[in-house]
Design a protein around this motif. Structure first.
Motif, PDB file in Angstrom:
ATOM      1  N   ALA A  50      29.167  47.553  33.577  1.00 61.12           N
ATOM      2  CA  ALA A  50      30.036  46.400  33.844  1.00 61.12           C
ATOM      3  C   ALA A  50      30.517  46.415  35.296  1.00 61.12           C
ATOM      4  N   SER A  51      30.698  45.226  35.827  1.00 62.31           N
ATOM      5  CA  SER A  51      31.101  45.078  37.224  1.00 62.31           C
ATOM      6  C   SER A  51      32.356  44.214  37.343  1.00 62.31           C
ATOM      7  N   ILE A  52      33.335  44.706  38.067  1.00 61.71           N
ATOM      8  CA  ILE A  52      34.545  43.920  38.333  1.00 61.71           C
ATOM      9  C   ILE A  52      34.182  42.636  39.075  1.00 61.71           C
ATOM     10  N   LYS A  53      33.213  42.724  39.965  1.00 63.97           N
ATOM     11  CA  LYS A  53      32.771  41.551  40.729  1.00 63.97           C
ATOM     12  C   LYS A  53      32.251  40.459  39.797  1.00 63.97           C
ATOM     13  N   ARG A  54      31.416  40.836  38.829  1.00 61.23           N
ATOM     14  CA  ARG A  54      30.893  39.836  37.892  1.00 61.23           C
ATOM     15  C   ARG A  54      31.988  39.323  36.960  1.00 61.23           C
ATOM     16  N   ILE A  55      32.915  40.200  36.578  1.00 60.61           N
ATOM     17  CA  ILE A  55      34.035  39.751  35.736  1.00 60.61           C
ATOM     18  C   ILE A  55      34.842  38.692  36.466  1.00 60.61           C
ATOM     19  N   TYR A  82      45.394  42.833  40.572  1.00 63.45           N
ATOM     20  CA  TYR A  82      46.837  42.574  40.478  1.00 63.45           C
ATOM     21  C   TYR A  82      47.319  42.829  39.055  1.00 63.45           C
ATOM     22  N   TYR A  83      46.452  42.521  38.074  1.00 64.38           N
ATOM     23  CA  TYR A  83      46.821  42.669  36.666  1.00 64.38           C
ATOM     24  C   TYR A  83      46.328  43.981  36.050  1.00 64.38           C
ATOM     25  N   PHE A  84      45.247  44.526  36.601  1.00 65.97           N
ATOM     26  CA  PHE A  84      44.658  45.747  36.045  1.00 65.97           C
ATOM     27  C   PHE A  84      44.352  46.724  37.177  1.00 65.97           C
ATOM     28  N   GLN A  85      44.623  47.996  36.953  1.00 68.14           N
ATOM     29  CA  GLN A  85      44.432  48.994  37.998  1.00 68.14           C
ATOM     30  C   GLN A  85      42.968  49.107  38.421  1.00 68.14           C
ATOM     31  N   ASP A  86      42.086  49.166  37.421  1.00 70.27           N
ATOM     32  CA  ASP A  86      40.660  49.327  37.693  1.00 70.27           C
ATOM     33  C   ASP A  86      39.867  48.936  36.452  1.00 70.27           C
ATOM     34  N   LYS A  87      38.567  49.181  36.470  1.00 67.25           N
ATOM     35  CA  LYS A  87      37.714  48.810  35.336  1.00 67.25           C
ATOM     36  C   LYS A  87      38.119  49.557  34.072  1.00 67.25           C
ATOM     37  N   THR A  88      38.489  50.822  34.219  1.00 69.21           N
ATOM     38  CA  THR A  88      38.899  51.616  33.056  1.00 69.21           C
ATOM     39  C   THR A  88      40.151  51.035  32.413  1.00 69.21           C
ATOM     40  N   ASP A  89      41.121  50.658  33.225  1.00 62.37           N
ATOM     41  CA  ASP A  89      42.358  50.065  32.709  1.00 62.37           C
ATOM     42  C   ASP A  89      42.063  48.755  31.983  1.00 62.37           C
ATOM     43  N   ARG A 134      51.213  34.567  33.952  1.00 63.16           N
ATOM     44  CA  ARG A 134      50.676  35.931  33.923  1.00 63.16           C
ATOM     45  C   ARG A 134      49.844  36.173  32.663  1.00 63.16           C
ATOM     46  N   GLU A 135      50.386  35.795  31.515  1.00 63.54           N
ATOM     47  CA  GLU A 135      49.679  36.012  30.258  1.00 63.54           C
ATOM     48  C   GLU A 135      48.406  35.166  30.194  1.00 63.54           C
ATOM     49  N   LYS A 136      48.468  33.951  30.729  1.00 73.89           N
ATOM     50  CA  LYS A 136      47.286  33.079  30.743  1.00 73.89           C
ATOM     51  C   LYS A 136      46.186  33.684  31.605  1.00 73.89           C
ATOM     52  N   ASN A 137      46.557  34.170  32.779  1.00 78.51           N
ATOM     53  CA  ASN A 137      45.567  34.769  33.679  1.00 78.51           C
ATOM     54  C   ASN A 137      44.969  36.042  33.079  1.00 78.51           C
ATOM     55  N   LYS A 138      45.811  36.848  32.449  1.00 86.21           N
ATOM     56  CA  LYS A 138      45.310  38.071  31.821  1.00 86.21           C
ATOM     57  C   LYS A 138      44.341  37.736  30.690  1.00 86.21           C
ATOM     58  N   ARG A 145      38.595  38.493  43.005  1.00 83.98           N
ATOM     59  CA  ARG A 145      38.544  39.886  42.571  1.00 83.98           C
ATOM     60  C   ARG A 145      39.890  40.587  42.787  1.00 83.98           C
ATOM     61  N   ALA A 146      40.565  40.252  43.858  1.00 81.74           N
ATOM     62  CA  ALA A 146      41.863  40.864  44.154  1.00 81.74           C
ATOM     63  C   ALA A 146      42.881  40.542  43.070  1.00 81.74           C
ATOM     64  N   ASN A 147      42.752  39.375  42.448  1.00 82.98           N
ATOM     65  CA  ASN A 147      43.683  38.989  41.383  1.00 82.98           C
ATOM     66  C   ASN A 147      43.503  39.849  40.138  1.00 82.98           C
ATOM     67  N   ILE A 148      42.271  40.287  39.905  1.00 83.85           N
ATOM     68  CA  ILE A 148      42.046  41.172  38.762  1.00 83.85           C
ATOM     69  C   ILE A 148      42.796  42.482  38.970  1.00 83.85           C
TER      70      ILE A 148
END
Length: 209
Positions: A35-40, A53-60, A12-16, A48-51
């Motif tokens: 900024a774009s979640i897709k590009r991140i 999983y760890y963060f609510q949205d771009k603001t978070d 979890r920490e590695k992925n974050k 993108r779904a995994n992001i």
């Protein structure tokens, strides 16, 4: 069971960390609004779904990135203590700030951009934890002044000077290298920055050896 939890936590920490590193580049290049979640996700080479999983949205994601930046600055680059002589303490602080500009310029640029845009995310922090932190540092500097270890200078403006002069080499590096007629700053260049700023600031404060 304990080993399984440890492994899961490590993953979890590695992925974050991977996501935050990719987000840092994205926010530097495009700012928060662009900024774009897709590009991140593409930068991190993760779904993108995994992001989400760890963060609510771009603001978070942005908030956690800023929190990490501040935590590093407050914990790893804080040498201003009343128990230290101002010469050693201020010299170490200036060096730490300059070397942070060298090693992680993206963090400085993201922080600067947040403040330039009115600190919408950091507003609560600036009016709470930050005030406690800076008031403590002001008290340290005032104690040095009372002991006659340095001239009577405004502690706030001294801190502002150190921040602005050191972070200049991260936030405005393009201008710096152009002025120096270089393509990039070398290790020797950053050491020269440390030496120059330390000499100018300590002499300006009348710090006693």
């Amino acid at each position: 069971m304990s080993n399984k939890k440890t492994i899961t936590s490590s993953i979890r920490e590695k992925n974050k960390a991977i996501i935050l590193a990719a987000a840092k580049q994205e926010f530097v290049n495009y700012g928060f609004k662009g900024a774009s979640i897709k590009r991140i996700a593409e930068r991190a080479n993760i779904a993108r779904a995994n992001i989400h999983y760890y963060f609510q949205d771009k603001t978070d994601l942005y908030q956690q990135l800023l929190s990490n930046i501040i935590a590093v600055w407050n914990n790893d680059y804080d040498t201003l203590s009343a128990n230290e002589h101002p010469k050693q303490a201020l010299s170490a602080y200036i060096r730490a700030k300059v070397m942070h500009a060298k090693s992680d310029p993206e963090a400085s640029r993201i922080f600067a951009s947040e403040l330039i845009h009115g600190a919408p995310v950091l507003n609560n922090y600036l009016n709470s934890e930050f005030k406690v932190w800076i008031n403590n540092k002001v008290m340290v500097i005032e104690s040095w002044i009372e002991q006659g270890l340095m001239d009577k200078v405004n502690p706030h403006h001294l801190l502002f000077l150190i921040w602005s002069s050191s972070q200049h080499y991260a936030d405005f590096n393009v201008q710096v290298v152009a002025a120096l007629d270089k393509t990039a700053m070398t290790d020797a260049d950053f050491d020269a920055v440390v030496d120059s700023l330390t000499q100018i600031i300590l002499k300006g404060c009348g710090v006693i050896s």
